[in-house]
Design a protein around this motif. Structure first.
Motif, mmCIF file in Angstrom:
data_model
loop_
_atom_site.group_PDB
_atom_site.id
_atom_site.type_symbol
_atom_site.label_atom_id
_atom_site.label_comp_id
_atom_site.label_asym_id
_atom_site.label_seq_id
_atom_site.Cartn_x
_atom_site.Cartn_y
_atom_site.Cartn_z
ATOM 1 N N SER A 46 50.019 34.398 39.007
ATOM 2 C CA SER A 46 49.047 35.439 39.310
ATOM 3 C C SER A 46 49.763 36.666 39.865
ATOM 4 O O SER A 46 50.905 36.594 40.313
ATOM 5 C CB SER A 46 48.002 34.931 40.299
ATOM 6 O OG SER A 46 48.599 34.620 41.527
ATOM 7 N N LEU A 49 46.810 42.179 39.542
ATOM 8 C CA LEU A 49 45.821 42.509 38.513
ATOM 9 C C LEU A 49 45.083 41.309 37.935
ATOM 10 O O LEU A 49 43.911 41.411 37.580
ATOM 11 C CB LEU A 49 46.499 43.268 37.375
ATOM 12 C CG LEU A 49 47.192 44.576 37.764
ATOM 13 C CD1 LEU A 49 47.911 45.162 36.571
ATOM 14 C CD2 LEU A 49 46.169 45.560 38.324
ATOM 15 N N GLY A 50 45.761 40.167 37.794
ATOM 16 C CA GLY A 50 45.111 39.033 37.156
ATOM 17 C C GLY A 50 45.917 37.760 37.244
ATOM 18 O O GLY A 50 46.852 37.659 38.032
ATOM 19 N N TRP A 51 45.549 36.818 36.406
ATOM 20 C CA TRP A 51 46.165 35.497 36.422
ATOM 21 C C TRP A 51 46.350 34.998 34.999
ATOM 22 O O TRP A 51 45.742 35.501 34.063
ATOM 23 C CB TRP A 51 45.295 34.518 37.200
ATOM 24 C CG TRP A 51 43.934 34.346 36.582
ATOM 25 C CD1 TRP A 51 42.843 35.149 36.760
ATOM 26 C CD2 TRP A 51 43.541 33.341 35.660
ATOM 27 N NE1 TRP A 51 41.789 34.703 36.010
ATOM 28 C CE2 TRP A 51 42.193 33.583 35.321
ATOM 29 C CE3 TRP A 51 44.184 32.260 35.076
ATOM 30 C CZ2 TRP A 51 41.494 32.784 34.424
ATOM 31 C CZ3 TRP A 51 43.479 31.460 34.195
ATOM 32 C CH2 TRP A 51 42.154 31.719 33.884
ATOM 33 N N HIS A 69 43.899 33.442 30.368
ATOM 34 C CA HIS A 69 44.210 34.464 31.376
ATOM 35 C C HIS A 69 42.914 35.152 31.784
ATOM 36 O O HIS A 69 41.872 34.999 31.145
ATOM 37 C CB HIS A 69 45.217 35.480 30.836
ATOM 38 C CG HIS A 69 44.733 36.183 29.613
ATOM 39 N ND1 HIS A 69 43.979 37.325 29.664
ATOM 40 C CD2 HIS A 69 44.871 35.875 28.301
ATOM 41 C CE1 HIS A 69 43.696 37.711 28.435
ATOM 42 N NE2 HIS A 69 44.217 36.835 27.582
ATOM 43 N N GLY A 70 42.992 35.904 32.845
ATOM 44 C CA GLY A 70 41.823 36.636 33.312
ATOM 45 C C GLY A 70 42.210 37.686 34.327
ATOM 46 O O GLY A 70 43.362 37.764 34.776
ATOM 47 N N SER A 71 41.239 38.500 34.689
ATOM 48 C CA SER A 71 41.444 39.576 35.684
ATOM 49 C C SER A 71 40.752 39.195 36.984
ATOM 50 O O SER A 71 39.793 38.423 36.993
ATOM 51 C CB SER A 71 40.859 40.880 35.165
ATOM 52 O OG SER A 71 41.478 41.261 33.978
ATOM 53 N N TRP A 72 41.228 39.790 38.057
ATOM 54 C CA TRP A 72 40.601 39.594 39.364
ATOM 55 C C TRP A 72 39.501 40.623 39.566
ATOM 56 O O TRP A 72 39.574 41.731 39.042
ATOM 57 C CB TRP A 72 41.617 39.737 40.499
ATOM 58 C CG TRP A 72 42.752 38.775 40.477
ATOM 59 C CD1 TRP A 72 44.070 39.094 40.436
ATOM 60 C CD2 TRP A 72 42.702 37.351 40.524
ATOM 61 N NE1 TRP A 72 44.840 37.960 40.443
ATOM 62 C CE2 TRP A 72 44.018 36.867 40.497
ATOM 63 C CE3 TRP A 72 41.671 36.414 40.574
ATOM 64 C CZ2 TRP A 72 44.337 35.517 40.529
ATOM 65 C CZ3 TRP A 72 41.981 35.062 40.605
ATOM 66 C CH2 TRP A 72 43.287 34.629 40.585
ATOM 67 N N THR A 73 38.524 40.258 40.363
ATOM 68 C CA THR A 73 37.528 41.245 40.794
ATOM 69 C C THR A 73 38.204 42.117 41.843
ATOM 70 O O THR A 73 39.263 41.741 42.383
ATOM 71 C CB THR A 73 36.300 40.553 41.421
ATOM 72 O OG1 THR A 73 36.723 39.887 42.617
ATOM 73 C CG2 THR A 73 35.653 39.576 40.453
ATOM 74 N N SER A 77 41.370 40.937 44.217
ATOM 75 C CA SER A 77 42.649 41.660 44.194
ATOM 76 C C SER A 77 43.214 41.858 45.596
ATOM 77 O O SER A 77 44.424 41.962 45.770
ATOM 78 C CB SER A 77 42.489 43.019 43.523
ATOM 79 O OG SER A 77 42.232 42.853 42.159
ATOM 80 N N LYS A 84 45.515 33.701 45.529
ATOM 81 C CA LYS A 84 45.372 34.018 44.104
ATOM 82 C C LYS A 84 45.996 32.915 43.241
ATOM 83 O O LYS A 84 45.446 32.544 42.207
ATOM 84 C CB LYS A 84 46.033 35.356 43.784
ATOM 85 C CG LYS A 84 45.292 36.539 44.359
ATOM 86 C CD LYS A 84 46.055 37.806 44.022
ATOM 87 C CE LYS A 84 45.556 38.964 44.842
ATOM 88 N NZ LYS A 84 46.406 40.125 44.699
ATOM 89 N N ARG A 91 40.708 28.361 38.253
ATOM 90 C CA ARG A 91 40.112 29.021 37.085
ATOM 91 C C ARG A 91 40.488 28.306 35.801
ATOM 92 O O ARG A 91 39.678 28.133 34.905
ATOM 93 C CB ARG A 91 40.568 30.474 37.005
ATOM 94 C CG ARG A 91 40.046 31.348 38.123
ATOM 95 C CD ARG A 91 38.721 31.981 37.739
ATOM 96 N NE ARG A 91 38.117 32.654 38.853
ATOM 97 C CZ ARG A 91 38.307 33.928 39.164
ATOM 98 N NH1 ARG A 91 39.098 34.675 38.421
ATOM 99 N NH2 ARG A 91 37.702 34.459 40.200
#
Length: 98
Positions: A46, A49-51, A69-73, A77, A84, A91
């Motif tokens: 992570s 910006l994301g994971w 993969h994905g982004s954080w809110t 963040s 994270k 996730r």
């Protein structure tokens, strides 16, 4: 003292085997009598910006890799990196079929 007395009654090959295992135990290195295989390995990472995660599955002689993969809110963040990293694992485990 009692152990030495008992060992005198054992055959020589048995004494050698006991000494071998005593030495291994004293080295304090985990060992397994059975070959262990890892049917699946989950790797995550992570950032701010994301994971991302890769699930590697070993099926007989074939290796399958599944990437997600994905982004954080904005609130996520701001979290500490160890939080994270933990959320990245969670996730990945929550993704169905991926």
């Amino acid at each position: 003292m009692l152990i030495r007395t008992i060992l005198k009654t054992f055959p020589n090959w048995y004494k050698i085997d006991l000494c071998h295992w005593k030495k291994i135990l004293q080295e304090n290195r985990p060992r397994s009598l059975k070959k262990r295989t890892r049917p699946a390995v989950l790797t995550t990472d992570s950032s701010e910006l994301g994971w991302g995660a890769v699930l590697t599955i070993q099926k007989e002689s074939k290796v399958e890799k599944i990437y997600v993969h994905g982004s954080w809110t904005p609130q996520e963040s701001a979290l500490a990196i160890n939080e994270k990293e933990s959320r990245a694992v969670l996730r990945r485990l929550q993704r169905k079929g991926a």
